[in-house]
Structure formats: structure tokens, C-alpha cells
Design a protein around this motif. Structure first.
Motif, short mmCIF file in Angstrom:
data_model
loop_
_atom_site.label_atom_id
_atom_site.label_comp_id
_atom_site.label_asym_id
_atom_site.label_seq_id
_atom_site.Cartn_x
_atom_site.Cartn_y
_atom_site.Cartn_z
N THR A 8 15.62 6.44 -6.04
CA THR A 8 15.04 5.21 -5.51
C THR A 8 13.81 5.52 -4.68
N PHE A 9 13.81 6.64 -3.97
CA PHE A 9 12.65 7.02 -3.18
C PHE A 9 11.46 7.28 -4.10
N SER A 10 11.70 7.94 -5.22
CA SER A 10 10.62 8.19 -6.19
C SER A 10 10.05 6.88 -6.73
N LYS A 11 10.93 5.91 -6.98
CA LYS A 11 10.46 4.60 -7.44
C LYS A 11 9.58 3.94 -6.38
N ALA A 12 10.00 4.04 -5.12
CA ALA A 12 9.24 3.41 -4.04
C ALA A 12 7.87 4.05 -3.88
N MET A 13 7.77 5.34 -4.19
CA MET A 13 6.53 6.09 -3.96
C MET A 13 5.64 6.17 -5.20
N PHE A 14 6.04 5.52 -6.27
CA PHE A 14 5.24 5.56 -7.50
C PHE A 14 3.85 4.98 -7.23
N THR A 15 2.83 5.60 -7.81
CA THR A 15 1.45 5.15 -7.61
C THR A 15 1.07 4.12 -8.67
N LEU A 65 0.88 -1.17 0.00
CA LEU A 65 0.00 0.00 0.00
C LEU A 65 0.91 1.22 0.00
N ARG A 66 0.80 2.04 -0.99
CA ARG A 66 1.78 3.11 -1.22
C ARG A 66 2.00 3.99 0.00
N GLN A 67 0.95 4.43 0.66
CA GLN A 67 1.10 5.42 1.72
C GLN A 67 1.37 4.80 3.10
N CYS A 68 1.37 3.49 3.20
CA CYS A 68 1.65 2.86 4.49
C CYS A 68 3.15 2.89 4.75
N PRO A 69 3.59 3.45 5.87
CA PRO A 69 5.04 3.54 6.12
C PRO A 69 5.72 2.18 6.22
N TYR A 70 5.02 1.19 6.73
CA TYR A 70 5.60 -0.15 6.82
C TYR A 70 5.79 -0.74 5.43
N ALA A 71 4.80 -0.57 4.58
CA ALA A 71 4.92 -1.04 3.20
C ALA A 71 5.99 -0.26 2.46
N MET A 72 6.10 1.03 2.76
CA MET A 72 7.09 1.87 2.11
C MET A 72 8.50 1.38 2.41
N ARG A 73 8.74 1.02 3.67
CA ARG A 73 10.10 0.56 4.01
C ARG A 73 10.41 -0.77 3.33
N SER A 74 9.40 -1.61 3.15
CA SER A 74 9.64 -2.88 2.47
C SER A 74 9.98 -2.64 1.00
N ARG A 75 9.29 -1.70 0.36
CA ARG A 75 9.59 -1.37 -1.03
C ARG A 75 11.03 -0.85 -1.15
N LEU A 76 11.42 0.01 -0.23
CA LEU A 76 12.77 0.56 -0.27
C LEU A 76 13.81 -0.55 -0.12
N GLY A 77 13.55 -1.50 0.78
CA GLY A 77 14.48 -2.60 0.96
C GLY A 77 14.61 -3.43 -0.30
N ILE A 78 13.50 -3.72 -0.95
CA ILE A 78 13.51 -4.53 -2.18
C ILE A 78 14.25 -3.81 -3.30
N LEU A 79 14.01 -2.51 -3.43
CA LEU A 79 14.71 -1.75 -4.46
C LEU A 79 16.21 -1.72 -4.23
N HIS A 80 16.62 -1.45 -3.00
CA HIS A 80 18.05 -1.35 -2.71
C HIS A 80 18.75 -2.71 -2.76
N ALA A 81 17.99 -3.76 -2.60
CA ALA A 81 18.55 -5.11 -2.73
C ALA A 81 18.53 -5.59 -4.18
N GLN A 82 17.98 -4.78 -5.07
CA GLN A 82 17.89 -5.12 -6.49
C GLN A 82 17.14 -6.43 -6.71
N GLN A 83 16.07 -6.60 -5.93
CA GLN A 83 15.21 -7.76 -6.09
C GLN A 83 14.01 -7.38 -6.96
N THR A 84 13.33 -8.39 -7.46
CA THR A 84 12.16 -8.17 -8.31
C THR A 84 10.99 -8.98 -7.75
#
Length: 217
Positions: A194-201, A9-28
């Protein structure tokens, strides 16, 4: 299932941190942004508590705590050394600080947000509780650019979504608050692509929707 599925869920801070982790780990992963008012059975069947994020791995294992999602992702790959693997003492220190943030700061933040929303008279008291914790971070940031040192780490991304929430409760007050280093730290993150990628709607997911592939690819 050949790729992990992330219920988010884009605006959930817990979901946001998980997206950031996945992006920085270069996972798909396959991203499913959900409607919390209409939670999909596919998610509830694997995580009955009904909160996001929920990550279902290719082998069927389910991870439904945001920090655990970050740790899973970065255990697969940590190209930016967010674990500070060169110093074995750093990761336990990060996890302790994240634990404190999740219990001390987030609790105070929720009360501050509620007091602001409902115009309670104790808004300033609630904000002061937040600031007591944030001043520790402010002090650390006077010594180096990021929380653990001159390079960004797991803890920066784990607490970023919550400090972002704090900054948005009363923007006018925050702009002049005695937290200049914290403000600079937050702007650094905002300027990171990377933050912009994580916050994309993304469109809300439904069972007939096409898969949305999310990650660093």
C-alpha cells in the motif's frame, strides 16, 4: 461530478498521509497531482490557501486538511480497523498524539531539515529536539509492533510521512541512531504494498489531461 477529486503532490507528507488514508479505506478518487509553482485555478477556487491535499467531494464539500481527509475516508470504510473501534478510548489518544506530532515534532523537523540544507551550526541541536519526541515513539515500539498495539492504526499512517522525512535528512546518522525499533517500524511500512501505491509517481495534472483514478479498486 460523480467521484471525489483529490489535489495532491507525491512528495508532500500531508498529501502522502491523505493518500494512505484513502487507500486503506478502499475509497476511489480522481487524483490530480499538481505543480506547486503553477497551482491550478480549479484548486485555488475551492481552497484559496493553496496547499495540498484538497479533497472535493461529490456533493461539492471541500476538505483541505490532511488528517480530515484521512478521517473522512476511514469513516466511509475502515476494513483494517485503523480506528481501533473495539476500544473507544483509542481514537482520542491517536488524535492527541497526531496533534502533538503535527505541532511539536513537525516544527522541530522543519528546523532540522533547514539546518541540514544550509549547513547551520545548530543542526545537531535541531536533531536532538526531534529525537526527544521520537524517543517516546521508540519506547512505545519496544512494547508492541505498532504505536497503539500489535495492529497498525490511524496514528501510524498519520505520522509515517514525517518520520520518513526525518530518516532522510542524514541517512548515515539515522542508520546508527539509537532508534532500532523505529527503524524496524519504518521498514515494515516500506515493505507494505500500500505504501508503494501511495508513492507511485503520476503525471502532473492540467485541465486537458485525462482523469487518473486512484484508490483501492
Amino acid at each position: 461530478m460523480t467521484m471525489p477529486i483529490l489535489y495532491s503532490l507525491r512528495q508532500c507528507p500531508y498529501a502522502m498521509r491523505s493518500r494512505l488514508g484513502i487507500l486503506h479505506a478502499q475509497q476511489t478518487v480522481v487524483l490530480r497531482d499538481i505543480d506547486m509553482k503553477n497551482k491550478p485555478e480549479e484548486m485555488l477556487s475551492i481552497s484559496p490557501k493553496g496547499t495540498v491535499p484538497v479533497l472535493q467531494l461529490s456533493d461539492g464539500k471541500v476538505i483541505d486538511e490532511s488528517l480530515d481527509v484521512m478521517i473522512w475516508a476511514l469513516t466511509q470504510s475502515d476494513p483494517n480497523n485503523l480506528f481501533y473501534s473495539h476500544d473507544k478510548q483509542k481514537l482520542p489518544q491517536m488524535l492527541e498524539l497526531i496533534h502533538r506530532s503535527d505541532h511539536e515534532f513537525v516544527d522541530a523537523l522543519q528546523k532540522y531539515r533547514a539546518a541540514s540544507r544550509y549547513h547551520d551550526s545548530n543542526k545537531e541541536e535541531c536533531r536532538e529536539r526531534c529525537c526527544e519526541w521520537l524517543m517516546e515513539i521508540e519506547h512505545v515500539l519496544t512494547q508492541h509492533t505498532y504505536i497503539m498495539g500489535e495492529k497498525v492504526s490511524l496514528v501510524d499512517y498519520a505520522i509515517l510521512p514525517f518520520i520518513r522525512q526525518f530518516s532522510r535528512v542524514d541517512k548515515k546518522w539515522y542508520a546508527q541512531a539509537p532508534l532500532p525499533y523505529l527503524r524496524a517500524w519504518l521498514v515494515n511500512h516500506y515493505n507494505d504494498p500500500t505504501f508503494s501505491k501511495a508513492m507511485f509517481t503520476y503525471p502532473k495534472w492540467h485541465k486537458d489531461a485525462d482523469d487518473i483514478i486512484f484508490g483501492d479498486f
